[in-house]
Design an enzyme around this catalytic site. Structure first.
Site, PDB file in Angstrom:
ATOM      1  N   GLN A 182       0.827  -1.207   0.000  1.00 41.03           N
ATOM      2  CA  GLN A 182       0.000   0.000   0.000  1.00 41.03           C
ATOM      3  C   GLN A 182       0.860   1.257   0.000  1.00 41.03           C
ATOM      4  O   GLN A 182       0.340   2.358  -0.070  1.00 41.03           O
ATOM      5  CB  GLN A 182      -0.877   0.031   1.260  1.00 41.03           C
TER       6      GLN A 182
ATOM      7  N   GLU B  52       0.545  -1.795   4.559  1.00 41.90           N
ATOM      8  CA  GLU B  52       0.966  -0.392   4.615  1.00 41.90           C
ATOM      9  C   GLU B  52       2.443  -0.330   5.010  1.00 41.90           C
ATOM     10  O   GLU B  52       3.251   0.294   4.337  1.00 41.90           O
ATOM     11  CB  GLU B  52       0.101   0.397   5.598  1.00 41.90           C
TER      12      GLU B  52
ATOM     13  N   ARG C 160      -5.485   7.667  16.992  1.00 42.62           N
ATOM     14  CA  ARG C 160      -6.804   7.552  16.365  1.00 42.62           C
ATOM     15  C   ARG C 160      -7.805   6.877  17.303  1.00 42.62           C
ATOM     16  O   ARG C 160      -8.998   7.191  17.277  1.00 42.62           O
ATOM     17  CB  ARG C 160      -6.742   6.854  15.009  1.00 42.62           C
TER      18      ARG C 160
ATOM     19  N   ARG D  25      -7.637  -1.529   8.822  1.00 41.81           N
ATOM     20  CA  ARG D  25      -8.909  -0.848   8.537  1.00 41.81           C
ATOM     21  C   ARG D  25      -9.569  -0.279   9.807  1.00 41.81           C
ATOM     22  O   ARG D  25     -10.085  -1.021  10.633  1.00 41.81           O
ATOM     23  CB  ARG D  25      -9.836  -1.848   7.865  1.00 41.81           C
TER      24      ARG D  25
ATOM     25  N   PHE E 249      -7.798   1.586  11.987  1.00 46.11           N
ATOM     26  CA  PHE E 249      -6.554   2.172  12.489  1.00 46.11           C
ATOM     27  C   PHE E 249      -6.663   2.654  13.933  1.00 46.11           C
ATOM     28  O   PHE E 249      -6.318   3.777  14.254  1.00 46.11           O
ATOM     29  CB  PHE E 249      -6.204   3.353  11.549  1.00 46.11           C
TER      30      PHE E 249
ATOM     31  N   GLU F 200     -12.801   2.728   5.476  1.00 47.81           N
ATOM     32  CA  GLU F 200     -12.787   2.242   6.854  1.00 47.81           C
ATOM     33  C   GLU F 200     -14.104   2.364   7.618  1.00 47.81           C
ATOM     34  O   GLU F 200     -14.440   1.468   8.393  1.00 47.81           O
ATOM     35  CB  GLU F 200     -11.697   2.987   7.649  1.00 47.81           C
TER      36      GLU F 200
END
Lengths: 776, 169
Positions: A215, A250, A328, A360, A362, A729
C-alpha cells in the site's frame, strides 16, 4: 444489490450533468478477475534465473542472539546463498517512522517468536523453505512479555502515553448523580489478505525494480534505497494490484520486499520472496488488541457528564505506526457522542510479539468500543433502551466540540439514526424480541442500533497530499497514473471515472496504469480511507491543467470566449461548434501545446497541535449506523446474526456499486473482528492461531441472511471530489452493532446487570458472560 | 475409468519422478513430475495457469479450487500424480469460444468481488455447486459455498451471482 439495481436506486442518482461520476460502474478489472487473467505479483512471469527466498526465524520470543550455525543450511540442495544481518550493506531497518527498531534481519537480539534472523536464497522456493529449517539459532532466552497485562505490570512501553483532556473530569465525576466503572477487552485481528506478502526484485545495471504487493510504494522505495546505499531515484517500486491489504500491507510489506532486493543485489539475479501463509500470520503485525478501563458519570436521563478512560494497547516489539493508531483510538473515544468532561489516556505497551500495525479503522474501532459499552452500561443501569441513551448523547447544538477541540459542523447522525430506526422497524422488533425472550428459556434474541462517526484525513497532517500524472495521446486515449494503490477497493475505477468526466470522454478511453514510484514520487500510503478523496483530486488537477491549455488554444483558434468551451461526449463544444476530441488534440499538438501534466492535491483546513492535543485533524466526518439482530444459545454460546440494516453516508457517491461493496465488506470484517476472529498466544509468545484452521474468518454462511444496505443521500458539506465521502474504513465499525446486540441478548437473562462481555464474542466469551450475569 | 487411489503414472526409479497425463481446459499434457507436486503447483508453475491462487496452501481458504472431472477440489491438497487421466478445468477454462460462462457474467453483473483473489476459486466452486444440484435455497448455497473465504466480504453479491446463474441453468 446488483450494479444495475444500484444505478436505478433513487438515493444514488448522480447530478444529471455527470456522465461517468456517480454511475455504478463495474470494477476496471472485472473481466480479468472472472477469467483469472488479473495478474498479482506471484502471477507475473518470472524472469529466467529467478531465485527464491525463505527466512529462518527465531525459536524464542526474547533474548540475545548467541550464535547462528548455518552450515547445514548452506550445504542443503539448491541453496545459492545464505544471508544474515551482516550482509546488509546499508541501514538494517524497515521502520515506517525511521525508529531504527524494525531490523530487516535480527542482528544482536530477537524480540518476538520467529523473527527473521537469516535469509535463504535458493533455486526453488521449496529448496529455500526446506533449507531454512536447518538453521541452528542459539538464543539466551528471557521470559517474554506477551499480553497487555504483562507489559502494564512491567511498565514496558514502546512509546510515551498520551492524554486528551477536556473540562474537569474529576470534578464532573464527583458531581455526577450516577457513576459507573468498567473494563473491556478488545481483541486484535489478523488481516488475512487472501494474497499473502510477496515481492519480486529485478536488479538492473545500477538500479532495482521491485514488484510488490504494498500500500506504500514510496516508503518501500526509501527503505530499500537506505538498505542498499542507493539513491531513491535508482529504486522503482511498482504495484498493479493487491489481493487484499486492509492495512496489512501499509508497513508490513516492506521487510519482504527489502529482503528480495537485498538478495537480488547480492546475487545479481531476480529474487522472489513470497511468505508461506503460516509464516505470514506469525511474522507480520495485526490489529492492536486493547484493554479499556473506564469510569464515567451520567445524569438520570442517561446523558454522560464525565468520561475517564484508559486505553492500553499491545503494540508489540517496535513502534511501527502505533503512535498514530493509538492517537486515532483517542480521536474516536467519543464516537458520535458529546463528552462535556473527559480524560482519554492511551498506554502504548511494548510486548515481545509481532509489531502490531494498521488495520482498517486504524485504532478508531477500538477507541469506539469503550464508549459504546459505556452507553450500554448507562442504559442497563437506568433501565432505558440503549438506543434512547445513544440518541440523547449525540452531538448537537451547544454540544458540538470534541475532546480534541474540533467543532463537529457536519453532524447528520440524529437524522440518519432516526431514519434507520424507522426503516429497520427497531421499536416493533424490540418489543417482539422482549416477548420472544420471555417465552424462550434457552434461545435469546438481542438487538442494537449503533452509530459510527469517523474522522477523515491522515492525523499525521503532512500525509494529506497526493500526486497524479496524466498523458493525453493524439487518438484521444488517456494514460492515468496516481500515487494510490488498488487493493480491491475500487480506487482505480473511481479515479478513472473522474478523469473521464473531466475530459468528457468514455471511461474506456482512460487507460489505468500500475502505481509506480517512477511516475508519481513521494506519495502517501493508500490508507486512512483517503485514496479516492486525494488521488481523484490530484488526477482532476492534472486533467484540468491539460484541459485549460486546450481551452486556451481553442479560444484563440476558433475565436470563441473560453467560457463557451467545454468537453463532453468525446467532443469539444466550442461555441456552437462540435469538434471531435481527437481532432482538437491533433490541432493542439500541431500548435505545440503540451498534452501531459502532473497534478497535485493537499487537503485544506487541517491543523493539529500535539502538545495541547487540540486542533482540526479531520477535513470532515463520515457517518453511518447499523441495526443488528442476533440470536444466542445460552447453553452453548452459539450465536447467529439474523438481520442487519445499514444506513451509511458516502456523501454523493462516486460509484454506488463500489461503495455498497465497501459497506458490506467492511461490516462483515468488523463483525468477524468482534465475534469469531480470535488471536491466541501462548506464554512463550508463540501465536497458536496461525492458519485459517484455527483462526476463524467469516464465511458465506456467517453473513446475515437478511442484510439491507442503503446509502444516506446527502452531499459532503466540504469541497471534496464531487462532494463524495471516503468509504474504506468507516463501515467496519458498523460491526459494533452485532457485538452490542449480543450483549443485549445476554442482558435479557439478568435485566439491570452489567454484561461483562469481552471481544471477540466467541461462544466461549458469550458463555463466560452468561455465567457472570446469572451467578449469585 | 481408471482408479486413482494410487499413483497410476509410470514411476522412474532413478530420478524419483513420475509421468502423468492430464487434460487441462481441454488440452492434453504429458508431464514428468516430482510425486509431491500438488495439482496447484502443477497448474501455476508447470503450465503457467496462474488463475488458480495459492491463498493458504492448506486447503482451508478455497482460493485454489478447480474442477476435477467436474468435482470441485482444493488443488493445493491434491497430488497431481494421483490424477492420471483426469480432466481438470480451471478458471481459465470456464469461458468457451470467447463467451463468458453464465456464472462469470453473473459475478460481473453483481459486483461479486473486490480484490479478486478468491474469485477463481469462488467461480469453480459455484459452477460445481450448481451442477451438484443439492443447494436450492439461499441458506443452502451459503452453507455449500462456506469453504471459499472472501476476505473482502463480497458474500452477498456472490450469492446473488450464483442464484442468477442457477436460474439460467
Amino acid at each position: 444489490m446488483s450494479v444495475a439495481e444500484v444505478a436505478q436506486a433513487p438515493n444514488v442518482v448522480a447530478e444529471a450533468a455527470l456522465r461517468s461520476v456517480g454511475v455504478a460502474t463495474q470494477h476496471d478489472s472485472a473481466v480479468r478477475h472472472v477469467c483469472g487473467s488479473a495478474a498479482y505479483v506471484d502471477d507475473v512471469r518470472e524472469p529466467e534465473g529467478t531465485l527464491h527466498l525463505a527466512v529462518g526465524g527465531a525459536p524464542a520470543a526474547r533474548g540475545r542472539l548467541k550464535a547462528i550455525d548455518l552450515a547445514a543450511v548452506r550445504a542443503a540442495p539448491g541453496v545459492v546463498r545464505v544471508l544474515t544481518a551482516a550482509d546488509i550493506p546499508g541501514r538494517n531497518d524497515s521502520s515506517p517512522v525511521n525508529a531504527g527498531d524494525d531490523p530487516i534481519l535480527a542482528a544482536d537480539s530477537v524480540a518476538f517468536h520467529h523473527q527473521a534472523v537469516f535469509l535463504v536464497v535458493a533455486q526453488t522456493r521449496d529448496a529455500a523453505r526446506r533449507a531454512a529449517k536447518l538453521g541452528k539459532i542459539d538464543i539466551e532466552a528471557e521470559r517474554p512479555l506477551v499480553s497487555v497485562d504483562d507489559a502494564l505490570a512491567a511498565q514496558s512501553y514502546v512509546l510515551p502515553e498520551y492524554t486528551f483532556l477536556t473540562g474537569e473530569p474529576e470534578a464532573a465525576l464527583a458531581a455526577s448523580p450516577h457513576r459507573v466503572s468498567g473494563s473491556l477487552r478488545i481483541g486484535g485481528q489478523e488481516h488475512f489478505y487472501l494474497e499473502g506478502q510477496v515481492a519480486l526484485a529485478v536488479p538492473g545495471e545500477d538500479d532495482m525494480l521491485i514488484y510488490s504487493s504494498t500500500q506504500h510504494p514510496s516508503e518501500l522505495q526509501a527503505i530499500v534505497a537506505h538498505m542498499l546505499h542507493l539513491p531513491a531515484a535508482a529504486v522503482t517500486v511498482e504495484v498493479r494490484r493487491m489481493g487484499g491489504a486492509f492495512g496489512g500491507k501499509e508497513t508490513q510489506a516492506a521487510q519482504w520486499a527489502a529482503l528480495a532486493a537485498l538478495a537480488a543485489r547480492l546475487t545479481g539475479r531476480p529474487c522472489k520472496m513470497r511468505l508461506d501463509r503460516d509464516d505470514d500470520m506469525i511474522m507480520t503485525g495485526k490489529r492492536h488488541d486493547f484493554r479499556a478501563d473506564y469510569t464515567a458519570g451520567f445524569d438520570g436521563d442517561g446523558r454522560i457528564t464525565a468520561f475517564d478512560v484508559m486505553l492500553a494497547s499491545r503494540c508489540g516489539y517496535s513502534a511501527d505506526l502505533s503512535a498514530s493508531i493509538n492517537d486515532r483510538a483517542m480521536f474516536h473515544a467519543d464516537n458520535g457522542y458529546y463528552l462535556p468532561a473527559a480524560r482519554i489516556v492511551t498506554k502504548r505497551t511494548k510486548t515481545h510479539t509481532v509489531s502490531n500495525t494498521a488495520f482498517r479503522g486504524f485504532g478508531g474501532p477500538q477507541g469506539m468500543m469503550a464508549v459504546e459499552r459505556l452507553i450500554d452500561d448507562i442504559a442497563w443501569s437506568l433501565g432505558l433502551d440503549p438506543l434512547d441513551v445513544r440518541k440523547r448523547n449525540l452531538y448537537g447544538d451547544g454540544r458540538d466540540v470534541t475532546p480534541y477541540g474540533m467543532r463537529v459542523t457536519d453532524n447528520i447522525l440524529p437524522e440518519l439514526i432516526d431514519t434507520l430506526e424507522r426503516t429497520s422497524d427497531y421499536r416493533t422488533r424490540r418489543r417482539a424480541i422482549a416477548a420472544f425472550n420471555s417465552a424462550s428459556p434457552y434461545l435469546k434474541r438481542g438487538i442494537a442500533l449503533t452509530p459510527v462517526k469517523f474522522g477523515i484525513s491522515f492525523t499525521t497532517t503532512h500525509l494529506n497530499q497526493a500526486g497524479a500524472l496524466v498523458h493525453v495521446y493524439l487518438d484521444g486515449s488517456v494514460h492515468l497514473n496516481h500515487g494510490g494503490t488498488e487493493m480491491g477497493q475500487g480506487l482505480f475505477v473511481k479515479v478513472a471515472q473522474v478523469v473521464a468526466e473531466e475530459f468528457g470522454i468514455d471511461l474506456a478511453q482512460v487507460k489505468i496504469t500500475p502505481t509506480s514510484t517512477a511516475k508519481v514520487p513521494n506519495t502517501s500510503p493508500t490508507a486512512a480511507s483517503s485514496g479516492a478523496d486525494m488521488n481523484s483530486m490530484a488526477a482532476r488537477d492534472a486533467a484540468q491543467t491539460i484541459k485549460g491549455r486546450l481551452i486556451a488554444f481553442a479560444a484563440e483558434k476558433y475565436a470563441t470566449p473560453p467560457e463557451l468551451i467545454s468537453f463532453r461526449d468525446s467532443h469539444a463544444l466550442i461555441g456552437n461548434r462540435l469538434v471531435p476530441f481527437a481532432q482538437i488534440l491533433r490541432e493542439a499538438y500541431l500548435a505545440r501545446v503540451s498534452l501531459s501534466s502532473t497534478g497535485f492535491y493537499r487537503t485544506p483546513d487541517l491543523h493539529w497541535d500535539p502538545g495541547k492535543g487540540k486542533g482540526r485533524p479531520f477535513f470532515y466526518f463520515a457517518y453511518g449506523a447499523a441495526c443488528s439482530e442476533v440470536i444466542i444459545d445460552t447453553l452453548t454460546g452459539e450465536m447467529k446474526v439474523a438481520r442487519v440494516d445499514i444506513l451509511h453516508d458516502v456523501g454523493r457517491s462516486l460509484n454506488p456499486a463500489i461503495d455498497i461493496g465497501q459497506i458490506e465488506g467492511g461490516f462483515v470484517q468488523g463483525m468477524g473482528w468482534l465475534t469469531c476472529e480470535e488471536l491466541v498466544y501462548d506464554q512463550a509468545g508463540r501465536l497458536l492461531t496461525h492458519a485459517p484452521s484455527t483462526y476463524k474468518i467469516p464465511c458465506a454462511s456467517d453473513v446475515p441472511p437478511d442484510f439491507r444496505i442503503a446509502l444516506f443521500d446527502a452531499a459532503n458539506r466540504e469541497d471534496t471530489i464531487y462532494r463524495s465521502k471516503a468509504v474504506g474504513e468507516p463501515p467496519l465499525m458498523l460491526g459494533i452493532s452485532v457485538f452490542a446486540a449480543i450483549a443485549d441478548a445476554i442482558h435479557s437473562l439478568a435485566p439491570g446487570k452489567r454484561v461483562p462481555l469481552d471481544a471477540p464474542a466467541t461462544p466461549e466469551s458469550i458463555l463466560h458472560a452468561i455465567h457472570q450475569v446469572t451467578q449469585d | 475409468m481408471q482408479q486413482r487411489n494410487q499413483p497410476a503414472g509410470r514411476a522412474d526409479g532413478a530420478s524419483g519422478t513420475v509421468s502423468v497425463n492430464l487434460t487441462v481446459n481441454g488440452t492434453r499434457h504429458s508431464l514428468t513430475l516430482d510425486p509431491r507436486t500438488s495439482l496447484l503447483d502443477l497448474l501455476r508453475e508447470h503450465l503457467d495457469l496462474t488463475g488458480s491462487k495459492k491463498g493458504c496452501d492448506h486447503g482451508q481458504c478455497g482460493a485454489c479450487t478447480v474442477l476435477l472431472d467436474g468435482r470441485r477440489v482444493v488443488s493445493c491438497l491434491t497430488l497431481a500424480v494421483m490424477q492420471d487421466g483426469a480432466n481438470v478445468t480451471t478458471v481459465e477454462g470456464l469461458a468457451k469460444d470467447g463467451h463468458l460462462h453464465p456464472l462469470q457474467q453473473a459475478f460481473i453483473d453483481h459486483d461479486a468481488f473486490q480484490c479478486g483473489y478468491c474469485t477463481p476459486g469462488q467461480l469453480c466452486s459455484g459452477v460445481a455447486l450448481i451442477a451438484e444440484g443439492h443447494a436450492k435455497t439461499a441458506d443452502e448455497i451459503r452453507e455449500l459455498m462456506s469453504g471459499n473465504i472472501c476476505r473482502c466480504g463480497a458474500y452477498t453479491n456472490i450469492l446473488a451471482a450464483i442464484q442468477q446463474a442457477m436460474r439460467q441453468s
